[in-house]
Design a protein around this motif. Structure first.
Motif, PDB file in Angstrom:
ATOM      1  N   ARG A  24      41.547  17.220  -4.649  1.00  0.00           N
ATOM      2  CA  ARG A  24      41.688  18.329  -3.651  1.00  0.00           C
ATOM      3  C   ARG A  24      41.230  19.498  -4.161  1.00  0.00           C
ATOM      4  O   ARG A  24      41.842  19.630  -5.410  1.00  0.00           O
ATOM      5  N   TRP A  25      40.373  20.359  -3.719  1.00  0.00           N
ATOM      6  CA  TRP A  25      40.061  21.581  -4.150  1.00  0.00           C
ATOM      7  C   TRP A  25      40.389  22.533  -3.002  1.00  0.00           C
ATOM      8  O   TRP A  25      39.949  22.329  -1.903  1.00  0.00           O
ATOM      9  N   SER A  26      40.946  23.934  -3.232  1.00  0.00           N
ATOM     10  CA  SER A  26      40.763  24.851  -2.492  1.00  0.00           C
ATOM     11  C   SER A  26      40.513  26.016  -3.114  1.00  0.00           C
ATOM     12  O   SER A  26      40.638  26.518  -4.298  1.00  0.00           O
ATOM     13  N   GLY A  27      39.598  26.997  -2.324  1.00  0.00           N
ATOM     14  CA  GLY A  27      39.206  28.121  -3.039  1.00  0.00           C
ATOM     15  C   GLY A  27      38.414  29.038  -2.047  1.00  0.00           C
ATOM     16  O   GLY A  27      37.880  28.568  -1.045  1.00  0.00           O
ATOM     17  N   GLN A  28      37.508  29.803  -2.724  1.00  0.00           N
ATOM     18  CA  GLN A  28      36.405  30.484  -2.062  1.00  0.00           C
ATOM     19  C   GLN A  28      35.333  29.507  -1.676  1.00  0.00           C
ATOM     20  O   GLN A  28      34.567  29.374  -2.657  1.00  0.00           O
ATOM     21  N   GLY A  29      35.051  29.469  -0.527  1.00  0.00           N
ATOM     22  CA  GLY A  29      34.120  28.655  -0.198  1.00  0.00           C
ATOM     23  C   GLY A  29      32.731  29.073  -0.575  1.00  0.00           C
ATOM     24  O   GLY A  29      31.983  28.217  -0.981  1.00  0.00           O
ATOM     25  N   GLY A  30      32.457  30.104  -0.566  1.00  0.00           N
ATOM     26  CA  GLY A  30      31.019  30.695  -1.152  1.00  0.00           C
ATOM     27  C   GLY A  30      30.737  30.310  -2.476  1.00  0.00           C
ATOM     28  O   GLY A  30      29.492  30.106  -2.850  1.00  0.00           O
ATOM     29  N   LEU A  31      31.651  29.861  -3.274  1.00  0.00           N
ATOM     30  CA  LEU A  31      31.403  29.348  -4.450  1.00  0.00           C
ATOM     31  C   LEU A  31      30.538  27.986  -4.499  1.00  0.00           C
ATOM     32  O   LEU A  31      29.852  27.752  -5.337  1.00  0.00           O
ATOM     33  N   VAL A 116      34.440  12.351   2.315  1.00  0.00           N
ATOM     34  CA  VAL A 116      34.932  13.936   1.985  1.00  0.00           C
ATOM     35  C   VAL A 116      35.276  14.740   3.444  1.00  0.00           C
ATOM     36  O   VAL A 116      34.705  14.540   4.313  1.00  0.00           O
ATOM     37  N   TRP A 117      36.381  15.281   3.320  1.00  0.00           N
ATOM     38  CA  TRP A 117      36.909  16.417   4.299  1.00  0.00           C
ATOM     39  C   TRP A 117      36.866  17.638   3.872  1.00  0.00           C
ATOM     40  O   TRP A 117      37.180  18.019   2.646  1.00  0.00           O
ATOM     41  N   SER A 118      36.273  18.588   4.842  1.00  0.00           N
ATOM     42  CA  SER A 118      35.828  19.935   4.293  1.00  0.00           C
ATOM     43  C   SER A 118      36.150  20.831   5.507  1.00  0.00           C
ATOM     44  O   SER A 118      35.538  20.615   6.536  1.00  0.00           O
ATOM     45  N   TRP A 119      36.990  21.787   5.295  1.00  0.00           N
ATOM     46  CA  TRP A 119      37.298  22.909   6.213  1.00  0.00           C
ATOM     47  C   TRP A 119      37.617  24.297   5.580  1.00  0.00           C
ATOM     48  O   TRP A 119      38.037  24.326   4.761  1.00  0.00           O
ATOM     49  N   TRP A 120      37.418  25.144   6.757  1.00  0.00           N
ATOM     50  CA  TRP A 120      37.966  26.734   6.468  1.00  0.00           C
ATOM     51  C   TRP A 120      39.413  26.796   6.819  1.00  0.00           C
ATOM     52  O   TRP A 120      39.648  26.563   8.006  1.00  0.00           O
ATOM     53  N   TYR A 121      40.316  27.399   5.958  1.00  0.00           N
ATOM     54  CA  TYR A 121      41.622  27.419   6.353  1.00  0.00           C
ATOM     55  C   TYR A 121      41.705  29.006   6.136  1.00  0.00           C
ATOM     56  O   TYR A 121      41.442  29.832   5.251  1.00  0.00           O
ATOM     57  N   PRO A 122      42.230  29.443   7.482  1.00  0.00           N
ATOM     58  CA  PRO A 122      42.511  30.939   7.541  1.00  0.00           C
ATOM     59  C   PRO A 122      43.760  31.473   6.760  1.00  0.00           C
ATOM     60  O   PRO A 122      44.795  31.392   6.951  1.00  0.00           O
ATOM     61  N   GLU A 123      43.338  31.839   5.547  1.00  0.00           N
ATOM     62  CA  GLU A 123      44.321  32.375   4.467  1.00  0.00           C
ATOM     63  C   GLU A 123      44.373  34.065   4.612  1.00  0.00           C
ATOM     64  O   GLU A 123      43.357  34.559   4.506  1.00  0.00           O
ATOM     65  N   PRO A 124      45.467  34.645   4.677  1.00  0.00           N
ATOM     66  CA  PRO A 124      45.377  36.154   4.736  1.00  0.00           C
ATOM     67  C   PRO A 124      44.915  36.750   3.493  1.00  0.00           C
ATOM     68  O   PRO A 124      44.898  36.245   2.433  1.00  0.00           O
ATOM     69  N   GLY A 125      43.918  37.701   3.773  1.00  0.00           N
ATOM     70  CA  GLY A 125      43.141  38.311   2.571  1.00  0.00           C
ATOM     71  C   GLY A 125      41.839  37.944   2.230  1.00  0.00           C
ATOM     72  O   GLY A 125      40.891  38.477   1.843  1.00  0.00           O
ATOM     73  N   ALA A 126      41.578  36.506   2.382  1.00  0.00           N
ATOM     74  CA  ALA A 126      40.215  35.913   2.004  1.00  0.00           C
ATOM     75  C   ALA A 126      40.178  34.276   2.806  1.00  0.00           C
ATOM     76  O   ALA A 126      41.308  33.820   2.694  1.00  0.00           O
ATOM     77  N   PRO A 127      39.008  34.042   3.310  1.00  0.00           N
ATOM     78  CA  PRO A 127      38.720  33.067   3.856  1.00  0.00           C
ATOM     79  C   PRO A 127      38.952  31.779   2.558  1.00  0.00           C
ATOM     80  O   PRO A 127      38.496  32.108   1.628  1.00  0.00           O
ATOM     81  N   THR A 128      39.732  30.839   2.849  1.00  0.00           N
ATOM     82  CA  THR A 128      39.799  29.553   1.944  1.00  0.00           C
ATOM     83  C   THR A 128      39.045  28.390   2.530  1.00  0.00           C
ATOM     84  O   THR A 128      39.321  28.170   3.712  1.00  0.00           O
ATOM     85  N   VAL A 130      39.003  24.350   1.916  1.00  0.00           N
ATOM     86  CA  VAL A 130      39.801  23.006   1.570  1.00  0.00           C
ATOM     87  C   VAL A 130      38.838  22.034   1.309  1.00  0.00           C
ATOM     88  O   VAL A 130      38.029  21.907   2.489  1.00  0.00           O
ATOM     89  N   HIS A 131      38.701  21.327   0.398  1.00  0.00           N
ATOM     90  CA  HIS A 131      37.579  20.140   0.146  1.00  0.00           C
ATOM     91  C   HIS A 131      38.561  19.100  -0.409  1.00  0.00           C
ATOM     92  O   HIS A 131      39.084  19.280  -1.446  1.00  0.00           O
ATOM     93  N   LEU A 132      38.541  18.159   0.347  1.00  0.00           N
ATOM     94  CA  LEU A 132      39.037  16.828  -0.137  1.00  0.00           C
ATOM     95  C   LEU A 132      38.011  15.747  -0.387  1.00  0.00           C
ATOM     96  O   LEU A 132      37.079  15.841   0.461  1.00  0.00           O
ATOM     97  N   ALA A 133      38.105  14.742  -1.162  1.00  0.00           N
ATOM     98  CA  ALA A 133      37.328  13.884  -1.495  1.00  0.00           C
ATOM     99  C   ALA A 133      38.018  12.404  -2.055  1.00  0.00           C
ATOM    100  O   ALA A 133      39.047  12.481  -2.593  1.00  0.00           O
ATOM    101  N   VAL A 134      37.818  11.606  -1.574  1.00  0.00           N
ATOM    102  CA  VAL A 134      38.247  10.127  -1.814  1.00  0.00           C
ATOM    103  C   VAL A 134      37.417   9.277  -2.290  1.00  0.00           C
ATOM    104  O   VAL A 134      36.145   9.058  -1.353  1.00  0.00           O
ATOM    105  N   VAL A 135      37.260   8.787  -3.402  1.00  0.00           N
ATOM    106  CA  VAL A 135      36.171   7.862  -4.190  1.00  0.00           C
ATOM    107  C   VAL A 135      36.683   6.668  -4.263  1.00  0.00           C
ATOM    108  O   VAL A 135      37.604   6.681  -5.036  1.00  0.00           O
ATOM    109  N   PRO A 136      36.093   5.371  -3.670  1.00  0.00           N
ATOM    110  CA  PRO A 136      36.679   4.157  -4.192  1.00  0.00           C
ATOM    111  C   PRO A 136      36.078   3.844  -5.639  1.00  0.00           C
ATOM    112  O   PRO A 136      35.238   4.316  -6.092  1.00  0.00           O
ATOM    113  N   CYS A 137      36.861   3.043  -6.080  1.00  0.00           N
ATOM    114  CA  CYS A 137      36.711   2.504  -7.595  1.00  0.00           C
ATOM    115  C   CYS A 137      36.864   1.149  -7.707  1.00  0.00           C
ATOM    116  O   CYS A 137      38.018   0.751  -7.276  1.00  0.00           O
ATOM    117  N   PRO A 138      35.927   0.483  -8.373  1.00  0.00           N
ATOM    118  CA  PRO A 138      34.893   0.810  -9.182  1.00  0.00           C
ATOM    119  C   PRO A 138      33.936   1.490  -8.095  1.00  0.00           C
ATOM    120  O   PRO A 138      33.741   0.790  -6.795  1.00  0.00           O
TER     121      PRO A 138
END
Length: 155
Positions: A24-31, A116-128, A130-138
């Motif tokens: 799970r990652w969340s942050g500035q989507g522009g990055l 992978v799921w990815s979406w914008w989450y409306p956080e006050p002050g800055a758009p955030t 959210v990026h989820l990934a699940v990877v099967p292993c092996p």
């Protein structure tokens, strides 16, 4: 409109012996879209090893052991984890049905494919983002001579 039966739509037998690493990652989507961040999103550099940014290729998450948020032994558990993350930080507006999306994730993961799921989450002050990934292993990418290394075997 009737719900989609993903088991019928996505043909194939479940792959035995898999476990699933969740990230799970969340942050500035522009990055995620900036060419200046490429060294942080592709393996082979110290920037990649130190970065918390999601890698460009989903399989490369397996090279980031410290970012494993959870590991599950079933596709169902991993898909439930994705849904819990969605419910905890839902998008303000979406065209996606989270129930159908969860069923799709479970089916896809059971077939040995990452999701992978990815979406914008409306956080006050800055758009955030959210990026989820699940990877099967092996996980074996067709162009790789060997499966990706397992970052954290299940307990």
């Amino acid at each position: 409109m009737a719900p989609i039966d993903w088991n019928e739509y996505l043909q194939g037998d479940p792959v035995p012996g898999l476990h699933f690493h969740c990230f799970r990652w969340s942050g500035q989507g522009g990055l995620l879209e900036s060419y200046k961040m490429q060294s942080q999103r592709n393996p082979g550099t110290a920037d990649f090893d130190a970065s918390d940014l999601p890698p460009e290729a989903t399989r490369h998450y397996l090279l980031k052991r410290r970012l494993v948020a959870a590991t599950f032994e079933s596709a169902k558990q991993a898909a439930e984890w994705m849904r819990e993350q969605w419910d905890a930080s839902p998008p303000k507006i979406t065209h996606k049905d989270p129930e159908s999306r969860q069923q799709f994730a479970e089916r896809t993961l059971s077939l040995g494919k990452p999701d992978v799921w990815s979406w914008w989450y409306p956080e006050p002050g800055a758009p955030t983002k959210v990026h989820l990934a699940v990877v099967p292993c092996p996980y074996h990418w067709p162009d790789d001579p060997e499966p990706m290394p397992c970052p954290q075997p299940p307990q």
